[in-house]
Motif scaffolding. Structure first.
Motif, short mmCIF file in Angstrom:
data_model
loop_
_atom_site.label_atom_id
_atom_site.label_comp_id
_atom_site.label_asym_id
_atom_site.label_seq_id
_atom_site.Cartn_x
_atom_site.Cartn_y
_atom_site.Cartn_z
N ARG A 110 28.95 30.02 19.26
CA ARG A 110 30.08 30.40 20.12
C ARG A 110 29.84 31.69 20.89
O ARG A 110 30.44 31.90 21.93
CB ARG A 110 31.39 30.41 19.30
CG ARG A 110 31.41 31.38 18.15
CD ARG A 110 32.61 31.11 17.24
NE ARG A 110 32.25 30.22 16.12
CZ ARG A 110 33.11 29.79 15.19
NH1 ARG A 110 34.36 30.14 15.24
NH2 ARG A 110 32.71 29.00 14.21
N PHE A 148 25.43 23.33 16.28
CA PHE A 148 26.74 22.71 16.06
C PHE A 148 27.76 23.66 15.42
O PHE A 148 28.46 23.29 14.48
CB PHE A 148 26.61 21.42 15.23
CG PHE A 148 25.78 20.36 15.92
CD1 PHE A 148 26.20 19.80 17.12
CD2 PHE A 148 24.57 19.93 15.38
CE1 PHE A 148 25.45 18.82 17.76
CE2 PHE A 148 23.81 18.96 16.01
CZ PHE A 148 24.25 18.41 17.20
N ASP A 149 27.80 24.87 15.93
CA ASP A 149 28.80 25.84 15.48
C ASP A 149 30.18 25.34 15.90
O ASP A 149 31.15 25.43 15.14
CB ASP A 149 28.48 27.20 16.12
CG ASP A 149 29.41 28.30 15.69
OD1 ASP A 149 29.92 28.24 14.55
OD2 ASP A 149 29.63 29.25 16.47
N LEU A 150 30.27 24.79 17.11
CA LEU A 150 31.51 24.19 17.62
C LEU A 150 31.29 22.70 17.77
O LEU A 150 30.15 22.23 17.69
CB LEU A 150 31.85 24.77 19.00
CG LEU A 150 31.97 26.29 19.15
CD1 LEU A 150 32.22 26.65 20.61
CD2 LEU A 150 33.09 26.83 18.28
N ASP A 151 32.37 21.95 17.98
CA ASP A 151 32.22 20.57 18.45
C ASP A 151 32.89 20.50 19.83
O ASP A 151 33.43 21.51 20.30
CB ASP A 151 32.80 19.55 17.45
CG ASP A 151 34.30 19.73 17.22
OD1 ASP A 151 34.97 20.37 18.05
OD2 ASP A 151 34.80 19.22 16.21
N ILE A 153 35.58 19.40 21.02
CA ILE A 153 37.00 19.74 21.13
C ILE A 153 37.22 21.24 20.90
O ILE A 153 37.99 21.88 21.61
CB ILE A 153 37.84 18.83 20.21
CG1 ILE A 153 37.86 17.42 20.82
CG2 ILE A 153 39.26 19.38 20.01
CD1 ILE A 153 38.64 16.38 20.06
N SER A 154 36.50 21.81 19.94
CA SER A 154 36.57 23.26 19.75
C SER A 154 36.04 23.98 20.99
O SER A 154 36.53 25.05 21.37
CB SER A 154 35.72 23.70 18.55
OG SER A 154 36.21 23.13 17.37
N GLN A 157 38.67 24.06 23.62
CA GLN A 157 39.65 25.10 23.30
C GLN A 157 39.10 26.50 23.60
O GLN A 157 39.82 27.38 24.04
CB GLN A 157 40.04 25.01 21.82
CG GLN A 157 40.89 23.80 21.52
CD GLN A 157 41.39 23.83 20.08
OE1 GLN A 157 40.63 24.04 19.15
NE2 GLN A 157 42.68 23.62 19.90
N THR A 158 37.79 26.65 23.35
CA THR A 158 37.16 27.94 23.60
C THR A 158 37.19 28.28 25.09
O THR A 158 37.56 29.39 25.49
CB THR A 158 35.70 27.91 23.10
OG1 THR A 158 35.71 27.59 21.71
CG2 THR A 158 35.00 29.23 23.31
N LEU A 169 37.21 34.41 22.05
CA LEU A 169 37.80 33.90 20.82
C LEU A 169 38.16 35.05 19.88
O LEU A 169 39.10 34.97 19.10
CB LEU A 169 36.81 32.96 20.11
CG LEU A 169 36.56 31.60 20.76
CD1 LEU A 169 35.47 30.86 20.00
CD2 LEU A 169 37.84 30.77 20.78
N ALA A 206 43.31 19.30 24.00
CA ALA A 206 42.48 20.50 23.85
C ALA A 206 42.20 21.16 25.20
O ALA A 206 41.64 22.26 25.23
CB ALA A 206 41.18 20.15 23.14
#
Lengths: 343, 146
Positions: A110, A148-151, A153-154, A157-158, A169, A206
């Motif tokens: 991220r 793969f810290d985020l996916d 959908i995350s 949102q980020t 964030l 999202a």
């Protein structure tokens, strides 16, 4: 934010300059304008080169001149290493093209992603597609560490946090937020087919402004998916573009189906290619027919043409399909553009 | 254990009933333990959680358990650790694109959720995990913060 209108009126716009951002828009890009104006849009993708030569990108983009509204630059697709999506987009914006930067969660955490999102916006990129990304095992560096810290959908949102809340964030404030038209992907054609519309709803919730789908070769599945999406009201104010592909032969189709995760090609398509005298021509015919039929389906705002190694036929299929009507997408006036090779 | 994991998803409704019945009691016991022993029993509690959830769900101890919202299928078993799945690469037979011998954990999750009373919670968006909680007990976190 765009430049004040009076300056634009006085001096005109350099194609590389950002357009003024219109009321109700989230970006100052041409792609968002085309969609919000209610036009049927065409996007395509550039496979970034295995090269450090910027002219290679311009050569590839030139093939689409006058036929596409935005060009996706893939981000290490299939977990193979190529020039970065950010660099490809930055080179394209210099000429005035409207690129879509693809951001995958496989290679960056991220911290890196948020930095790249700001950087992309600073370089004139106005569209961003959020992907989870293929696993490293699919590519030519299977020994790499998957992040793969985020996916996806995350990630949506980020980016929305950066854009709409003008902060990282972590909460730290941004001086200027990135004006980005945010995209996400869907694949209505693979299991769990009955829940794919829920996945679409989640992505829209999202923050996705537009959606680009995986290859569609199965209209029945698409129709039932779109009917559900329309029923849920997901197609109002969000723009769904359906992916189509140009298949070169029955063998290519078979290979794609067997080796590329998430590609669903019905047997009828493969039989048709197999029986054709000129399979390449037939592949383009199939694409043209699909485009025409997809345009008729309720709730669809455009088509995303993926023609890996068939890029030179994109203009042809778009033209023959007639889905643009009389509209001609923006293209740079002349293409003697070379921004100099590195030596 | 892979087979136990598949069993758990098939029996997600039953597990949901047990979870709803046991969870408040478990949390108050943990709160009691916390009051008396502070953090001294964190390791055995964490080990107990890892053992039971490890057996039933192949729990990866992410520290932010959402099993009750994902049809009793642990999302951390997804090779991409997707918290809002599935991805677009699921095979036609419902198997994982990365591990062809494993059922897609998110195909399982949606199936499991469909059997549960509160299965609709799978539609809630889950933000990425806090990596610092990895390896810690979600039970204790809930007991302390809840």
């Amino acid at each position: 934010m765009g430049k004040p209108t009076n300056i634009t009126a006085e001096y005109g716009l350099n194609p590389g300059d950002p357009l003024p951002q219109l009321a109700g828009h989230v970006s100052h890009g041409r792609f968002e304008r085309v969609l919000r104006a209610g036009h049927f849009a065409i996007t395509t993708e550039i496979a970034p080169p295995d090269s450090a030569d910027p002219d290679e990108i311009l050569k590839r983009a030139h093939l689409f001149d006058g036929y596409v509204d935005a060009i996706n630059a893939t981000d290490g697709s299939g977990a193979h290493c190529h020039m970065s999506s950010l660099a490809v987009c930055a080179i394209l914006t210099r000429i005035g093209y409207s690129p879509v930067i693809q951001v995958s969660c496989r290679d960056r955490n991220r911290i890196a992603i948020q930095g790249d999102v700001l950087g992309a916006a600073a370089l004139g990129v106005t569209n961003l597609l959020c992907l989870t990304g293929d696993d490293v095992s699919a590519g030519d560096h299977p020994e790499a560490k998957p992040v793969f810290d985020l996916d996806s959908i995350s990630l949506l949102q980020t980016v929305r946090t950066l854009r709409d809340e003008q902060r990282f964030l972590s909460g730290r404030a941004l001086d200027t937020s990135p004006s980005l038209f945010m995209g996400a992907t869907i694949n209505p054609f693979v299991p769990p087919v009955e829940n794919r519309v829920d996945q679409l709803a989640k992505k829209i919730e999202a923050g996705a402004d537009f959606i680009q789908s995986q290859y569609c070769f199965d209209l029945d599945l698409l129709k039932s998916f779109m009917a559900q999406a329309v029923d849920l009201g997901l197609t109002e104010r969000r723009f769904i573009l359906i992916g189509v592909g140009v298949l070169a032969s029955a063998r290519t189709a078979q290979w794609l189906r067997d080796n590329v995760p998430g590609v669903h090609i019905p047997d009828t398509i493969i039989h048709r290619l197999d029986a054709a005298k000129d399979p390449k021509q037939e592949g383009r015919n199939i694409c043209v027919e699909l485009m025409q039929q997809i345009k008729e389906i309720n709730g669809i705002s455009g088509i995303h043409v993926m023609a890996y190694r068939q890029e030179k036929y994109v203009a042809d299929v778009v033209k023959r399909s007639g889905v643009l009507g009389t509209r001609q997408p923006w293209a740079p006036e002349q293409m003697e553009t070379s921004i100099g090779t590195v030596s | 254990m892979y087979r136990a994991r598949l069993w758990s998803v098939r029996h997600s409704r039953g597990l949901e009933i047990i979870y709803n019945a046991v969870n408040p009691a478990l949390l108050s016991i943990l709160r009691g333990i916390n009051k008396i022993f502070g953090r001294h029993l964190d390791r055995p509690v964490t080990a107990l959680e890892a053992m039971t959830k490890g057996f039933l769900f192949d729990c990866q101890m992410c520290g932010d358990c959402i099993l009750s919202k994902t049809g009793m299928s642990c999302p951390m078993n997804c090779p991409k650790t997707i918290r809002n799945g599935p991805c677009g690469g699921v095979r036609e037979n419902g198997m994982c694109e990365v591990k062809p011998d494993m059922r897609c954990v998110w195909v399982e999750a949606w199936n499991g959720a469909a059997r549960m009373k509160d299965g609709g919670a799978i539609k809630d968006i889950q933000f990425a995990v806090d990596y610092r909680d990895s390896g810690s007990s979600a039970w204790l976190r809930l007991a302390r913060n809840g």
